[in-house]
Scaffold this active site. Structure first.
Site, mmCIF file in Angstrom:
data_model
loop_
_atom_site.group_PDB
_atom_site.id
_atom_site.type_symbol
_atom_site.label_atom_id
_atom_site.label_comp_id
_atom_site.label_asym_id
_atom_site.label_seq_id
_atom_site.Cartn_x
_atom_site.Cartn_y
_atom_site.Cartn_z
ATOM 1 N N ARG A 86 0.846 -1.207 0.000
ATOM 2 C CA ARG A 86 0.000 0.000 0.000
ATOM 3 C C ARG A 86 0.879 1.254 0.000
ATOM 4 N NH1 ARG A 86 -1.502 2.014 4.465
ATOM 5 N NH2 ARG A 86 -2.134 0.127 5.575
ATOM 6 N N TYR A 138 -16.775 15.307 -17.832
ATOM 7 C CA TYR A 138 -17.110 13.895 -17.714
ATOM 8 C C TYR A 138 -18.120 13.736 -16.554
ATOM 9 C CZ TYR A 138 -16.904 9.213 -15.947
ATOM 10 O OH TYR A 138 -17.272 8.010 -15.441
ATOM 11 N N ASP A 212 -7.437 17.472 -16.475
ATOM 12 C CA ASP A 212 -7.744 16.085 -16.816
ATOM 13 C C ASP A 212 -7.309 15.876 -18.274
ATOM 14 O OD1 ASP A 212 -8.947 13.753 -17.724
ATOM 15 O OD2 ASP A 212 -10.739 14.005 -16.498
ATOM 16 N N LYS A 237 -7.974 4.459 -20.150
ATOM 17 C CA LYS A 237 -8.250 4.818 -21.540
ATOM 18 C C LYS A 237 -7.000 4.600 -22.419
ATOM 19 C CE LYS A 237 -12.314 6.401 -20.065
ATOM 20 N NZ LYS A 237 -12.205 6.470 -18.632
HETATM 21 C C1 LIG Z 1 -12.391 12.584 -19.035
HETATM 22 C C2 LIG Z 1 -12.447 11.506 -17.994
HETATM 23 N N1 LIG Z 1 -11.823 11.700 -16.823
HETATM 24 C C3 LIG Z 1 -11.838 10.767 -15.856
HETATM 25 C C4 LIG Z 1 -12.497 9.576 -16.024
HETATM 26 C C5 LIG Z 1 -12.511 8.583 -14.902
HETATM 27 O O1 LIG Z 1 -11.682 7.490 -15.177
HETATM 28 P P1 LIG Z 1 -11.933 6.021 -14.600
HETATM 29 O O2 LIG Z 1 -13.084 5.432 -15.304
HETATM 30 O O3 LIG Z 1 -10.638 5.333 -14.860
HETATM 31 O O4 LIG Z 1 -12.220 6.174 -13.155
HETATM 32 C C6 LIG Z 1 -13.175 9.330 -17.224
HETATM 33 C C7 LIG Z 1 -13.926 8.083 -17.498
HETATM 34 O O5 LIG Z 1 -14.274 7.291 -16.711
HETATM 35 C C8 LIG Z 1 -13.151 10.325 -18.226
HETATM 36 O O6 LIG Z 1 -13.794 10.175 -19.381
HETATM 37 N N1 LIG Z 2 -21.308 3.625 -15.001
HETATM 38 C C1 LIG Z 2 -20.114 4.425 -15.052
HETATM 39 C C2 LIG Z 2 -19.979 5.077 -16.388
HETATM 40 C C3 LIG Z 2 -18.559 5.202 -16.787
HETATM 41 S S1 LIG Z 2 -18.278 6.278 -18.142
HETATM 42 C C4 LIG Z 2 -16.611 5.932 -18.571
HETATM 43 C C5 LIG Z 2 -15.923 6.969 -19.403
HETATM 44 N N2 LIG Z 2 -15.390 8.040 -18.637
HETATM 45 C C6 LIG Z 2 -16.680 7.530 -20.544
HETATM 46 O O1 LIG Z 2 -16.732 8.771 -20.706
HETATM 47 O O2 LIG Z 2 -17.197 6.757 -21.333
HETATM 48 C C7 LIG Z 2 -20.195 5.471 -13.965
HETATM 49 O O3 LIG Z 2 -21.203 5.547 -13.263
HETATM 50 O O4 LIG Z 2 -19.216 6.168 -13.722
#
Ligand SMILES: Cc1ncc(COP(=O)(O)O)c(C=O)c1O
Ligand SMILES: N[C@@H](CCSC[C@H](N)C(=O)O)C(=O)O
Length: 443
Positions: A86, A138, A212, A237
Protein backbone atom coordinates in the site's frame (compact mmCIF):
# COMPACT_ATOMS: atom_id res chain seq x y z
CA UNK A 1 15.45 5.07 3.23
CA UNK A 2 18.11 2.39 3.58
CA UNK A 3 20.87 2.20 0.98
CA UNK A 4 21.40 -1.52 1.48
CA UNK A 5 19.23 -2.99 -1.27
CA UNK A 6 20.37 -0.53 -3.95
CA UNK A 7 24.02 -1.16 -3.30
CA UNK A 8 23.74 -4.91 -3.09
CA UNK A 9 21.63 -5.03 -6.29
CA UNK A 10 24.20 -2.91 -8.12
CA UNK A 11 26.93 -5.25 -6.98
CA UNK A 12 24.88 -8.26 -8.09
CA UNK A 13 24.61 -7.04 -11.69
CA UNK A 14 28.31 -6.18 -11.62
CA UNK A 15 27.98 -2.64 -12.92
CA UNK A 16 27.78 0.82 -11.50
CA UNK A 17 24.18 1.86 -11.07
CA UNK A 18 23.35 5.44 -10.20
CA UNK A 19 20.71 5.11 -7.55
CA UNK A 20 20.01 8.74 -6.75
CA UNK A 21 17.22 10.58 -8.49
CA UNK A 22 17.14 14.26 -9.36
CA UNK A 23 16.02 15.15 -5.84
CA UNK A 24 18.85 13.16 -4.30
CA UNK A 25 16.55 10.34 -3.17
CA UNK A 26 18.11 6.94 -3.06
CA UNK A 27 16.12 4.91 -5.54
CA UNK A 28 14.92 1.38 -5.05
CA UNK A 29 16.87 -1.23 -7.00
CA UNK A 30 14.52 -2.27 -9.76
CA UNK A 31 12.74 0.90 -10.81
CA UNK A 32 15.40 3.13 -12.24
CA UNK A 33 14.27 4.19 -15.70
CA UNK A 34 15.69 7.29 -17.29
CA UNK A 35 13.97 10.48 -16.19
CA UNK A 36 13.22 13.65 -18.14
CA UNK A 37 15.94 15.57 -16.40
CA UNK A 38 18.39 12.79 -15.91
CA UNK A 39 20.61 12.83 -18.95
CA UNK A 40 19.69 12.18 -22.53
CA UNK A 41 16.12 12.62 -23.66
CA UNK A 42 14.84 10.75 -26.67
CA UNK A 43 11.81 11.48 -28.78
CA UNK A 44 8.54 10.62 -27.02
CA UNK A 45 7.93 7.57 -29.26
CA UNK A 46 11.26 6.20 -28.03
CA UNK A 47 10.82 7.17 -24.40
CA UNK A 48 7.46 5.37 -24.28
CA UNK A 49 9.19 2.11 -25.07
CA UNK A 50 12.57 2.56 -23.49
CA UNK A 51 13.12 1.72 -19.82
CA UNK A 52 16.33 1.13 -17.94
CA UNK A 53 16.09 -1.37 -15.18
CA UNK A 54 18.61 -2.66 -12.71
CA UNK A 55 16.89 -5.98 -12.26
CA UNK A 56 19.27 -8.54 -10.84
CA UNK A 57 18.61 -10.95 -13.75
CA UNK A 58 18.38 -8.21 -16.38
CA UNK A 59 14.76 -9.12 -17.05
CA UNK A 60 13.55 -7.36 -20.19
CA UNK A 61 10.07 -7.01 -18.79
CA UNK A 62 9.86 -5.37 -15.39
CA UNK A 63 9.02 -8.09 -12.85
CA UNK A 64 5.69 -8.08 -11.06
CA UNK A 65 6.48 -7.82 -7.35
CA UNK A 66 3.30 -9.60 -6.32
CA UNK A 67 4.01 -9.23 -2.63
CA UNK A 68 2.03 -7.36 0.01
CA UNK A 69 4.96 -7.16 2.41
CA UNK A 70 8.74 -6.86 2.26
CA UNK A 71 11.02 -8.30 4.95
CA UNK A 72 13.16 -5.89 6.89
CA UNK A 73 16.81 -6.41 7.77
CA UNK A 74 16.31 -5.57 11.41
CA UNK A 75 13.59 -4.65 13.87
CA UNK A 76 15.22 -1.40 14.79
CA UNK A 77 16.81 -0.11 11.62
CA UNK A 78 13.63 1.45 10.25
CA UNK A 79 11.88 0.39 7.10
CA UNK A 80 13.78 -0.77 4.02
CA UNK A 81 13.04 0.74 0.64
CA UNK A 82 9.68 -1.03 0.75
CA UNK A 83 7.76 -2.47 3.66
CA UNK A 84 4.14 -2.80 2.48
CA UNK A 85 2.63 -2.56 -0.99
CA UNK A 86 0.00 0.00 0.00
CA UNK A 87 2.92 2.33 0.79
CA UNK A 88 5.09 1.37 -2.16
CA UNK A 89 5.89 -1.47 -4.52
CA UNK A 90 8.83 -1.82 -6.95
CA UNK A 91 6.61 -2.52 -9.99
CA UNK A 92 4.45 0.50 -9.19
CA UNK A 93 7.51 2.69 -8.62
CA UNK A 94 8.92 1.65 -11.97
CA UNK A 95 5.67 2.62 -13.68
CA UNK A 96 5.53 5.93 -11.80
CA UNK A 97 9.05 6.86 -12.84
CA UNK A 98 8.34 5.85 -16.41
CA UNK A 99 5.21 8.02 -16.42
CA UNK A 100 7.05 10.98 -14.87
CA UNK A 101 9.47 10.73 -17.75
CA UNK A 102 6.85 10.70 -20.50
CA UNK A 103 4.61 13.28 -18.81
CA UNK A 104 7.50 15.72 -18.36
CA UNK A 105 6.88 15.69 -14.64
CA UNK A 106 8.99 15.60 -11.55
CA UNK A 107 6.83 12.91 -10.03
CA UNK A 108 3.98 10.65 -11.10
CA UNK A 109 1.67 8.61 -8.89
CA UNK A 110 -0.62 5.79 -9.96
CA UNK A 111 -3.89 4.81 -8.35
CA UNK A 112 -6.72 2.40 -8.92
CA UNK A 113 -8.83 4.51 -11.34
CA UNK A 114 -9.17 7.92 -12.93
CA UNK A 115 -11.85 8.80 -10.40
CA UNK A 116 -9.50 7.59 -7.68
CA UNK A 117 -6.95 10.11 -8.99
CA UNK A 118 -9.49 12.94 -8.82
CA UNK A 119 -10.53 11.81 -5.35
CA UNK A 120 -6.91 12.04 -4.17
CA UNK A 121 -6.54 15.50 -5.74
CA UNK A 122 -9.77 16.86 -4.28
CA UNK A 123 -8.68 15.77 -0.80
CA UNK A 124 -6.41 18.80 -0.94
CA UNK A 125 -9.62 20.83 -0.49
CA UNK A 126 -11.01 22.06 2.84
CA UNK A 127 -14.61 23.10 3.67
CA UNK A 128 -15.22 26.61 2.37
CA UNK A 129 -12.73 26.26 -0.47
CA UNK A 130 -13.90 27.23 -3.92
CA UNK A 131 -13.41 25.23 -7.10
CA UNK A 132 -13.87 26.56 -10.61
CA UNK A 133 -14.58 24.06 -13.33
CA UNK A 134 -16.25 23.68 -16.71
CA UNK A 135 -19.86 23.28 -17.72
CA UNK A 136 -19.05 20.32 -19.94
CA UNK A 137 -17.35 17.65 -17.90
CA UNK A 138 -17.11 13.89 -17.71
CA UNK A 139 -20.21 12.74 -15.78
CA UNK A 140 -18.20 11.07 -13.00
CA UNK A 141 -16.23 14.27 -12.39
CA UNK A 142 -19.47 16.23 -12.17
CA UNK A 143 -20.82 13.62 -9.73
CA UNK A 144 -17.79 13.78 -7.41
CA UNK A 145 -17.81 17.58 -7.40
CA UNK A 146 -21.52 17.59 -6.65
CA UNK A 147 -20.93 15.21 -3.75
CA UNK A 148 -18.17 17.46 -2.39
CA UNK A 149 -20.40 20.50 -2.65
CA UNK A 150 -23.30 18.83 -0.86
CA UNK A 151 -21.30 16.87 1.74
CA UNK A 152 -17.90 18.54 1.99
CA UNK A 153 -18.68 22.25 2.16
CA UNK A 154 -16.86 22.92 -1.12
CA UNK A 155 -18.24 25.67 -3.34
CA UNK A 156 -18.16 24.62 -7.00
CA UNK A 157 -18.52 27.15 -9.83
CA UNK A 158 -19.36 25.62 -13.21
CA UNK A 159 -18.49 28.15 -15.92
CA UNK A 160 -17.88 28.08 -19.64
CA UNK A 161 -14.15 27.40 -19.50
CA UNK A 162 -13.87 27.83 -23.28
CA UNK A 163 -13.86 31.55 -22.44
CA UNK A 164 -11.04 32.41 -19.96
CA UNK A 165 -12.89 35.61 -19.05
CA UNK A 166 -15.60 33.55 -17.33
CA UNK A 167 -12.88 32.18 -15.06
CA UNK A 168 -11.50 35.68 -14.41
CA UNK A 169 -15.00 36.75 -13.38
CA UNK A 170 -15.27 34.19 -10.54
CA UNK A 171 -11.67 33.61 -9.44
CA UNK A 172 -10.82 35.03 -6.00
CA UNK A 173 -8.54 34.42 -3.05
CA UNK A 174 -11.01 31.71 -1.98
CA UNK A 175 -10.33 29.78 -5.20
CA UNK A 176 -8.12 26.87 -4.24
CA UNK A 177 -8.56 24.69 -7.30
CA UNK A 178 -9.43 24.99 -10.98
CA UNK A 179 -10.31 21.75 -12.76
CA UNK A 180 -10.12 21.69 -16.54
CA UNK A 181 -10.76 19.16 -19.28
CA UNK A 182 -9.68 19.69 -22.88
CA UNK A 183 -11.17 18.69 -25.23
CA UNK A 184 -14.20 18.25 -23.02
CA UNK A 185 -16.07 14.98 -22.83
CA UNK A 186 -18.43 14.68 -24.74
CA UNK A 187 -18.90 18.09 -26.42
CA UNK A 188 -15.26 18.32 -27.53
CA UNK A 189 -14.86 21.93 -26.43
CA UNK A 190 -11.33 23.25 -26.20
CA UNK A 191 -9.99 25.06 -23.14
CA UNK A 192 -7.10 27.56 -23.19
CA UNK A 193 -4.87 26.12 -20.47
CA UNK A 194 -2.09 28.78 -20.56
CA UNK A 195 -4.52 31.73 -20.37
CA UNK A 196 -6.58 30.21 -17.57
CA UNK A 197 -3.48 29.15 -15.60
CA UNK A 198 -2.04 32.66 -15.74
CA UNK A 199 -5.37 34.29 -14.79
CA UNK A 200 -5.76 31.93 -11.83
CA UNK A 201 -2.16 32.16 -10.60
CA UNK A 202 -2.23 35.96 -10.84
CA UNK A 203 -5.42 36.08 -8.77
CA UNK A 204 -4.25 33.54 -6.22
CA UNK A 205 -0.72 32.11 -6.47
CA UNK A 206 -1.68 29.33 -4.05
CA UNK A 207 -4.51 28.06 -6.25
CA UNK A 208 -3.90 24.77 -7.99
CA UNK A 209 -4.76 24.30 -11.67
CA UNK A 210 -5.50 20.64 -12.37
CA UNK A 211 -6.04 19.34 -15.89
CA UNK A 212 -7.74 16.08 -16.82
CA UNK A 213 -5.69 14.89 -19.80
CA UNK A 214 -7.63 11.68 -20.42
CA UNK A 215 -8.89 12.74 -23.85
CA UNK A 216 -5.44 13.33 -25.33
CA UNK A 217 -2.90 11.44 -23.17
CA UNK A 218 0.74 12.52 -22.76
CA UNK A 219 1.26 11.53 -26.38
CA UNK A 220 -0.61 14.63 -27.53
CA UNK A 221 -0.62 17.14 -24.68
CA UNK A 222 1.56 18.09 -21.70
CA UNK A 223 -0.58 20.36 -19.49
CA UNK A 224 2.30 20.81 -17.01
CA UNK A 225 4.28 22.55 -19.77
CA UNK A 226 1.34 24.91 -20.32
CA UNK A 227 1.05 26.18 -16.75
CA UNK A 228 -0.96 23.48 -14.99
CA UNK A 229 0.12 22.41 -11.50
CA UNK A 230 -1.40 18.95 -11.61
CA UNK A 231 -2.24 16.72 -14.53
CA UNK A 232 -4.30 13.62 -14.02
CA UNK A 233 -5.87 11.11 -16.28
CA UNK A 234 -7.73 7.88 -16.46
CA UNK A 235 -5.15 5.23 -17.33
CA UNK A 236 -8.13 3.04 -18.17
CA UNK A 237 -8.25 4.82 -21.54
CA UNK A 238 -5.38 5.53 -23.98
CA UNK A 239 -2.52 4.77 -21.61
CA UNK A 240 -3.55 1.13 -21.26
CA UNK A 241 -5.39 0.94 -24.58
CA UNK A 242 -7.07 -2.45 -24.26
CA UNK A 243 -9.85 -2.02 -21.71
CA UNK A 244 -8.33 -4.68 -19.54
CA UNK A 245 -7.53 -2.58 -16.47
CA UNK A 246 -8.62 0.43 -14.44
CA UNK A 247 -6.01 2.99 -13.43
CA UNK A 248 -5.53 6.66 -12.63
CA UNK A 249 -2.38 8.72 -13.03
CA UNK A 250 -1.39 11.98 -11.33
CA UNK A 251 1.69 14.00 -12.33
CA UNK A 252 3.19 17.06 -10.67
CA UNK A 253 6.34 19.15 -10.66
CA UNK A 254 6.10 20.52 -7.13
CA UNK A 255 7.69 18.07 -4.68
CA UNK A 256 5.70 19.31 -1.67
CA UNK A 257 2.43 18.85 -3.59
CA UNK A 258 3.63 15.39 -4.60
CA UNK A 259 4.22 14.47 -0.96
CA UNK A 260 0.71 15.60 0.03
CA UNK A 261 -0.85 13.53 -2.74
CA UNK A 262 1.29 10.53 -1.89
CA UNK A 263 0.22 10.86 1.77
CA UNK A 264 -3.44 10.51 0.74
CA UNK A 265 -2.71 7.55 -1.51
CA UNK A 266 -0.91 5.72 1.28
CA UNK A 267 -3.44 6.75 3.91
CA UNK A 268 -6.47 5.77 1.85
CA UNK A 269 -4.92 2.73 0.16
CA UNK A 270 -5.78 3.42 -3.47
CA UNK A 271 -2.34 2.80 -5.00
CA UNK A 272 -2.39 0.70 -8.16
CA UNK A 273 -1.84 -3.03 -7.63
CA UNK A 274 1.44 -4.63 -8.81
CA UNK A 275 -0.25 -6.61 -11.58
CA UNK A 276 -2.20 -3.64 -12.93
CA UNK A 277 0.97 -1.53 -12.73
CA UNK A 278 2.75 -4.06 -14.88
CA UNK A 279 -0.15 -4.24 -17.33
CA UNK A 280 -0.31 -0.45 -17.60
CA UNK A 281 3.44 -0.25 -18.18
CA UNK A 282 3.02 -2.74 -21.02
CA UNK A 283 0.17 -0.71 -22.52
CA UNK A 284 2.14 2.54 -22.43
CA UNK A 285 4.81 1.08 -24.68
CA UNK A 286 2.37 0.93 -27.60
CA UNK A 287 0.65 4.24 -26.88
CA UNK A 288 2.44 5.99 -29.75
CA UNK A 289 1.53 3.56 -32.49
CA UNK A 290 -1.99 3.08 -31.23
CA UNK A 291 -2.64 6.80 -31.01
CA UNK A 292 -1.24 7.49 -34.47
CA UNK A 293 -3.54 4.91 -36.01
CA UNK A 294 -6.59 5.84 -33.92
CA UNK A 295 -6.19 9.52 -34.79
CA UNK A 296 -5.82 8.84 -38.49
CA UNK A 297 -8.94 6.67 -38.42
CA UNK A 298 -10.85 9.31 -36.43
CA UNK A 299 -9.89 12.01 -38.93
CA UNK A 300 -11.25 9.94 -41.82
CA UNK A 301 -14.47 9.18 -40.01
CA UNK A 302 -14.98 12.79 -38.93
CA UNK A 303 -14.48 13.98 -42.52
CA UNK A 304 -16.82 11.30 -43.80
CA UNK A 305 -19.63 12.27 -41.41
CA UNK A 306 -19.15 15.97 -42.00
CA UNK A 307 -19.21 15.49 -45.75
CA UNK A 308 -22.62 13.90 -45.31
CA UNK A 309 -24.09 16.87 -43.50
CA UNK A 310 -23.78 15.85 -39.88
CA UNK A 311 -22.73 18.36 -37.25
CA UNK A 312 -19.43 16.79 -36.15
CA UNK A 313 -17.35 17.86 -33.16
CA UNK A 314 -13.69 16.97 -33.63
CA UNK A 315 -10.61 19.19 -33.24
CA UNK A 316 -9.07 17.65 -36.36
CA UNK A 317 -11.74 19.38 -38.49
CA UNK A 318 -11.14 22.95 -39.63
CA UNK A 319 -14.80 23.60 -38.85
CA UNK A 320 -14.11 23.16 -35.13
CA UNK A 321 -14.62 26.66 -33.66
CA UNK A 322 -11.43 26.37 -31.60
CA UNK A 323 -9.28 24.59 -34.16
CA UNK A 324 -6.38 27.06 -33.88
CA UNK A 325 -6.46 27.11 -30.09
CA UNK A 326 -6.40 23.33 -29.94
CA UNK A 327 -3.40 23.06 -32.27
CA UNK A 328 -1.56 25.80 -30.38
CA UNK A 329 -1.49 23.45 -27.37
CA UNK A 330 -1.75 19.89 -28.66
CA UNK A 331 0.19 17.62 -30.99
CA UNK A 332 -2.88 15.83 -32.32
CA UNK A 333 -6.66 15.71 -32.37
CA UNK A 334 -7.15 12.47 -30.46
CA UNK A 335 -9.66 9.85 -31.47
CA UNK A 336 -12.93 10.82 -29.77
CA UNK A 337 -15.54 12.67 -31.78
CA UNK A 338 -19.21 13.31 -31.43
CA UNK A 339 -21.99 14.10 -33.85
CA UNK A 340 -25.66 14.91 -33.77
CA UNK A 341 -28.52 13.53 -35.81
CA UNK A 342 -31.28 15.91 -34.73
CA UNK A 343 -33.36 13.21 -33.06
CA UNK A 344 -32.81 10.94 -30.06
CA UNK A 345 -34.63 7.96 -31.59
CA UNK A 346 -32.63 8.20 -34.77
CA UNK A 347 -29.42 8.30 -32.74
CA UNK A 348 -30.54 5.29 -30.72
CA UNK A 349 -31.29 3.40 -33.89
CA UNK A 350 -27.90 4.23 -35.39
CA UNK A 351 -26.05 3.18 -32.24
CA UNK A 352 -27.98 -0.08 -32.03
CA UNK A 353 -27.55 -0.88 -35.72
CA UNK A 354 -23.75 -0.64 -35.66
CA UNK A 355 -22.06 -4.01 -35.52
CA UNK A 356 -18.34 -3.36 -35.58
CA UNK A 357 -18.71 -0.42 -33.21
CA UNK A 358 -19.37 -1.84 -29.76
CA UNK A 359 -21.99 -0.03 -27.67
CA UNK A 360 -19.81 0.79 -24.73
CA UNK A 361 -18.71 3.55 -22.40
CA UNK A 362 -15.05 4.53 -22.17
CA UNK A 363 -12.59 5.36 -24.96
CA UNK A 364 -8.95 5.02 -25.92
CA UNK A 365 -9.27 1.31 -26.61
CA UNK A 366 -7.95 -0.44 -29.72
CA UNK A 367 -11.56 -1.40 -30.49
CA UNK A 368 -13.99 1.21 -31.79
CA UNK A 369 -16.89 2.17 -29.55
CA UNK A 370 -20.17 3.98 -30.05
CA UNK A 371 -22.33 5.47 -27.33
CA UNK A 372 -25.01 7.96 -26.39
CA UNK A 373 -23.39 9.99 -23.59
CA UNK A 374 -26.68 11.32 -22.16
CA UNK A 375 -27.87 7.75 -21.62
CA UNK A 376 -24.52 6.24 -20.70
CA UNK A 377 -21.28 7.96 -19.59
CA UNK A 378 -23.00 11.21 -18.62
CA UNK A 379 -26.24 9.82 -17.23
CA UNK A 380 -25.06 10.81 -13.74
CA UNK A 381 -25.65 14.45 -14.77
CA UNK A 382 -29.39 14.95 -14.29
CA UNK A 383 -31.55 15.81 -17.32
CA UNK A 384 -32.23 19.35 -16.08
CA UNK A 385 -28.52 20.14 -15.72
CA UNK A 386 -27.82 18.56 -19.10
CA UNK A 387 -30.45 20.83 -20.65
CA UNK A 388 -29.05 23.91 -18.87
CA UNK A 389 -25.63 23.03 -20.28
CA UNK A 390 -26.98 22.60 -23.81
CA UNK A 391 -26.00 18.95 -24.01
CA UNK A 392 -27.83 17.57 -27.02
CA UNK A 393 -29.68 14.44 -25.93
CA UNK A 394 -29.20 12.96 -29.41
CA UNK A 395 -25.43 13.27 -29.37
CA UNK A 396 -23.55 10.16 -30.45
CA UNK A 397 -19.95 9.71 -29.31
CA UNK A 398 -17.51 7.70 -31.41
CA UNK A 399 -14.29 6.44 -29.84
CA UNK A 400 -12.22 5.30 -32.73
CA UNK A 401 -9.97 2.24 -32.59
CA UNK A 402 -7.29 0.75 -34.82
CA UNK A 403 -9.48 -1.33 -37.17
CA UNK A 404 -9.43 -0.86 -40.94
CA UNK A 405 -11.04 2.57 -41.49
CA UNK A 406 -13.01 1.37 -44.54
CA UNK A 407 -14.67 -1.30 -42.43
CA UNK A 408 -15.51 1.27 -39.77
CA UNK A 409 -17.01 3.64 -42.33
CA UNK A 410 -18.97 0.85 -44.03
CA UNK A 411 -20.43 -0.26 -40.72
CA UNK A 412 -21.36 3.29 -39.79
CA UNK A 413 -22.93 3.95 -43.20
CA UNK A 414 -24.96 0.77 -42.88
CA UNK A 415 -26.09 1.72 -39.37
CA UNK A 416 -27.14 5.18 -40.56
CA UNK A 417 -28.94 3.88 -43.62
CA UNK A 418 -30.80 1.27 -41.55
CA UNK A 419 -32.42 4.00 -39.55
CA UNK A 420 -35.97 4.20 -41.01
CA UNK A 421 -36.13 7.97 -41.06
CA UNK A 422 -32.84 8.33 -42.84
CA UNK A 423 -33.29 5.42 -45.22
CA UNK A 424 -33.23 6.53 -48.81
CA UNK A 425 -31.48 9.79 -48.16
CA UNK A 426 -28.07 8.60 -47.09
CA UNK A 427 -25.61 7.00 -49.40
CA UNK A 428 -21.95 7.52 -50.20
CA UNK A 429 -21.49 10.35 -52.66
CA UNK A 430 -25.19 11.28 -52.73
CA UNK A 431 -25.42 14.98 -53.54
CA UNK A 432 -28.81 15.19 -51.90
CA UNK A 433 -27.22 14.92 -48.49
CA UNK A 434 -28.85 13.91 -45.26
CA UNK A 435 -29.80 16.98 -43.31
CA UNK A 436 -30.49 16.55 -39.60
CA UNK A 437 -32.40 19.84 -39.45
CA UNK A 438 -34.81 18.69 -42.21
CA UNK A 439 -35.34 15.44 -40.37
CA UNK A 440 -36.62 17.28 -37.30
CA UNK A 441 -39.34 18.81 -39.53
CA UNK A 442 -40.21 15.49 -41.18
CA UNK A 443 -40.63 13.88 -37.75
C1 LIG B 1 -12.39 12.58 -19.04
C2 LIG B 1 -12.45 11.51 -17.99
N1 LIG B 1 -11.82 11.70 -16.82
C3 LIG B 1 -11.84 10.77 -15.86
C4 LIG B 1 -12.50 9.58 -16.02
C5 LIG B 1 -12.51 8.58 -14.90
O1 LIG B 1 -11.68 7.49 -15.18
P1 LIG B 1 -11.93 6.02 -14.60
O2 LIG B 1 -13.08 5.43 -15.30
O3 LIG B 1 -10.64 5.33 -14.86
O4 LIG B 1 -12.22 6.17 -13.15
C6 LIG B 1 -13.18 9.33 -17.22
C7 LIG B 1 -13.93 8.08 -17.50
O5 LIG B 1 -14.27 7.29 -16.71
C8 LIG B 1 -13.15 10.33 -18.23
O6 LIG B 1 -13.79 10.18 -19.38
N1 LIG C 1 -21.31 3.63 -15.00
C1 LIG C 1 -20.11 4.42 -15.05
C2 LIG C 1 -19.98 5.08 -16.39
C3 LIG C 1 -18.56 5.20 -16.79
S1 LIG C 1 -18.28 6.28 -18.14
C4 LIG C 1 -16.61 5.93 -18.57
C5 LIG C 1 -15.92 6.97 -19.40
N2 LIG C 1 -15.39 8.04 -18.64
C6 LIG C 1 -16.68 7.53 -20.54
O1 LIG C 1 -16.73 8.77 -20.71
O2 LIG C 1 -17.20 6.76 -21.33
C7 LIG C 1 -20.19 5.47 -13.96
O3 LIG C 1 -21.20 5.55 -13.26
O4 LIG C 1 -19.22 6.17 -13.72
Amino acid sequence: MSDGPSKSKAAAVGKVVTSHDIDGHDLPPSPAPSTPRNGRKYALMTELVYTESTDQYNASSVPIYQSATFKQESATGGAGEYDYTRSGNPTRTHLERHLAKIMNANRALVVSSGMGALDVITRLLRPGDEVITGDDLYGGTHRLLKYLSTHGGIVVHHVDTTNPETVRAVVSNKTTMVLLETPTNPLIKVVDIPSIASIVHAANPAAVVAVDNTMLSPMLLNPLDLGADIVYESGTKYLSGHHDLMAGVIAINDSALGEKLFFTINASGCGLSPFDSWLLLRGIKTLGVRMERQQANAQRIAEFLESHGFKVRFPGLKSHPQYDLHWSMARGAGAVLSFETGDVLVSERIVESAKLWAISVSFGCVNSLISMPCRMSHASIDAKTRAERNMPEDIIRLCVGIEDPDDLIDDLSRAVSLSPTIFGRFSNGNKNRWNPRKLTCVL
